[in-house]
Design an enzyme around this catalytic site. Structure first.
Site, PDB file in Angstrom:
ATOM      1  N   ASP A 141       0.715  -1.233  -0.039  1.00 26.76           N
ATOM      2  CA  ASP A 141      -0.119  -0.019  -0.024  1.00 26.76           C
ATOM      3  C   ASP A 141       0.832   1.251   0.023  1.00 26.76           C
ATOM      4  OD1 ASP A 141       0.859  -0.271   2.552  1.00 26.76           O
ATOM      5  OD2 ASP A 141      -0.776   0.215   3.783  1.00 26.76           O
ATOM      6  N   GLU A 142       2.016   1.059   0.229  1.00 28.25           N
ATOM      7  CA  GLU A 142       3.179   2.385   0.626  1.00 28.25           C
ATOM      8  C   GLU A 142       3.051   2.864  -0.803  1.00 28.25           C
ATOM      9  OE1 GLU A 142       5.948   1.808   3.158  1.00 28.25           O
ATOM     10  OE2 GLU A 142       5.261   0.473   4.288  1.00 28.25           O
TER      11      GLU A 142
HETATM   12  P1  TYD Z   1       7.652  -0.125   9.751  1.00 27.14           P
HETATM   13  O1  TYD Z   1       7.484  -1.519  10.685  1.00 27.14           O
HETATM   14  O2  TYD Z   1       9.407   0.090   9.451  1.00 27.14           O
HETATM   15  O3  TYD Z   1       6.883  -0.375   8.649  1.00 27.14           O
HETATM   16  P2  TYD Z   1       6.333   0.782   7.275  1.00 27.14           P
HETATM   17  O4  TYD Z   1       7.359   2.062   7.726  1.00 27.14           O
HETATM   18  O5  TYD Z   1       6.834   0.049   6.201  1.00 27.14           O
HETATM   19  O6  TYD Z   1       5.001   1.076   7.525  1.00 27.14           O
HETATM   20  O7  TYD Z   1       7.200   1.182  10.507  1.00 27.14           O
HETATM   21  C1  TYD Z   1       5.769   1.192  11.191  1.00 27.14           C
HETATM   22  C2  TYD Z   1       5.477   2.288  11.816  1.00 27.14           C
HETATM   23  O8  TYD Z   1       6.464   2.464  13.005  1.00 27.14           O
HETATM   24  C3  TYD Z   1       5.896   3.714  10.974  1.00 27.14           C
HETATM   25  O9  TYD Z   1       5.085   4.629  11.039  1.00 27.14           O
HETATM   26  C4  TYD Z   1       7.269   3.943  11.537  1.00 27.14           C
HETATM   27  C5  TYD Z   1       7.180   3.587  13.031  1.00 27.14           C
HETATM   28  N1  TYD Z   1       8.509   3.206  13.671  1.00 27.14           N
HETATM   29  C6  TYD Z   1       9.021   3.649  14.871  1.00 27.14           C
HETATM   30  O10 TYD Z   1       8.304   4.646  15.339  1.00 27.14           O
HETATM   31  N2  TYD Z   1      10.115   3.344  15.420  1.00 27.14           N
HETATM   32  C7  TYD Z   1      10.840   2.369  14.967  1.00 27.14           C
HETATM   33  O11 TYD Z   1      11.917   1.801  15.462  1.00 27.14           O
HETATM   34  C8  TYD Z   1      10.288   1.661  13.834  1.00 27.14           C
HETATM   35  C9  TYD Z   1      11.156   0.481  12.865  1.00 27.14           C
HETATM   36  C10 TYD Z   1       9.203   1.948  13.073  1.00 27.14           C
END
Ligand code: TYD
Ligand code: NAD
Length: 341
Positions: A131-132
């Site tokens: 979806d990104e």
């Molecule tokens: P992520 O699991 O990396 O998936 P995506 O960016 O592909 O959606 O991250 C999910 C959400 O969590 C995203 O808004 C970024 C946030 N996040 C944090 O706040 N701290 C972290 O250490 C990570 C890895 C992600």
């Protein structure tokens, strides 16, 4: 049906291989995976033991890169009827750190697979997208299949590039290709660099949970097994040339996710650390899954609360798995398992 699954040693691919072998006794799988840092054969140890080995095996593993033209061609020429492409560099933060490998694997790798599918007249090509590719939403509305593509990170741009190539092979060559775009997955065997497994494993080790920015970014969470069931529907019943959105209908802020994890594990909120935001951080994702539900009869099975409880329990019970993954030690398994074969 003989299916080539690429990236099958990763999080979603390994869950999908278990799912498809269980639900379709007549299907056989070849798993082509380069075993990057994110690929782990331990995820499939039980499958390899139950289904692998011997000429009639339902599961075969090939270590290799989807960018290797000759290798891919040889595998597809050997009776492959469908390809499902999970192989990708999948972590947004790593794409911000270094975008090159994302273009190499996600775009060029997809082109190699498409060419092989075309050459050998594969009946079905399914591209596992995200979806990104649609970019970021404001406070209301959801992504539909006709939402314009507007990727914001090098990761999502590389996935969007691959989607456009897939579309072009359908339009130009009539390759029976389909695209799925799913929201954020959670569940067992997810590499502990993504939000949910990182925070569970950090909390289990009494380490800080680094929340980006104000922690109010929203993701639409789906259990990996519901995603697998949706891919199964698209593989067998989807219409070539079409895109199918898959979502969990479960929007949560990162703060909410963090609180659920801490409560499940009975850990204090003092473990939370607000840290500098991710550059270009998409604010909100939400998926409209009406099309796949109406046209292909897909429905979710998991309720988020029980799915999360099960997931937290899985990581609590599989400390050895994630400790090894986090230390990079799991690579030894490959040598032990395949070194003398
Ligand atoms: P992520 O699991 O990396 O998936 P995506 O960016 O592909 O959606 O991250 C999910 C959400 O969590 C995203 O808004 C970024 C946030 N996040 C944090 O706040 N701290 C972290 O250490 C990570 C890895 C992600
Ligand atoms: P992952 O990072 O856990 O696994 C990726 C797998 O691909 C690994 O096993 C890795 O070794 C393999 N791989 C990487 N480069 C390769 C190459 N050049 N050749 C062969 N194999 C290679 O990823 P995941 O979370 O399981 O995601 C799988 C797919 O689903 C990706 O295409 C991703 O974009 C998409 N997706 C993921 C999510 C999610 O929430 N995780 C959501 C929607 C879509």
């Amino acid at each position: 049906m003989k299916i080539l699954i690429t990236g099958g040693a990763g999080f979603i691919g390994s869950n999908f291989i278990r799912y498809i072998l269980k639900t379709h006794p007549d299907h056989r799988v070849v798993n082509l995976d380069a075993l990057t840092y994110a690929g782990n054969l331990e995820n499939l140890r039980a499958v390899a033991e139950a289904e692998g080995g011997g000429p009639r095996a339902r599961y075969q593993f090939v270590k290799g890169d989807i960018r290797e033209v000759k290798l891919v061609d040889r595998i597809v020429a050997d009776g492959v009827e469908a390809i499902i492409n999970f192989a990708a560099e999948s972590h947004v933060d790593r794409s911000i750190d270094n975008a090159g490998i994302f273009i190499e694997t996600n775009v060029l790798g997809t082109q190699v697979l498409l060419d092989a599918a075309l050459r050998h007249q594969v009946q079905r090509y399914v591209q596992i997208s995200t979806d990104e590719v649609y970019g970021s939403l404001g406070p209301t509305g959801k992504f539909t299949e006709s939402t314009p593509i507007a990727p914001n990170s090098p990761y999502s741009a590389s996935k969007a590039g691959a989607d456009l190539l897939v579309r072009s092979y359908y339009e130009t060559f009539k390759l029976p290709a389909l695209i799925t775009r799913c929201s954020n997955n959670y569940g067992p065997y997810q590499f502990p660099e993504k939000l949910i497994p990182l925070f569970i494993t950090n909390a289990l080790s009494d380490q800080h949970l680094p929340l980006y920015g104000d922690g109010l970014n929203v993701r639409d969470w789906i259990h990996v097994e519901d995603h697998c069931a949706a891919i199964d529907c698209v593989l067998h019943r989807g219409t070539p040339g079409e895109v199918y959105n898959i979502g969990g209908n479960c929007e949560k802020t990162n703060r909410e996710i963090t609180r659920i994890i801490l409560q499940e594990l009975d850990k204090p909120e003092s473990l939370i650390r607000f840290v500098k935001d991710r550059p270009g951080h998409d604010r909100r994702y939400a998926i409209d899954s009406t099309k796949i539900m109406r046209e292909l009869g897909w429905a979710q099975n998991y309720n988020f609360q029980t799915g999360m409880q099960e997931t937290v329990t899985w990581y609590s019970h599989n400390r050895e798995w994630w400790t090894r993954v986090k230390s990079g030690e799991y690579r030894d398994f490959y040598q032990r398992w395949y070194g003398n074969r």
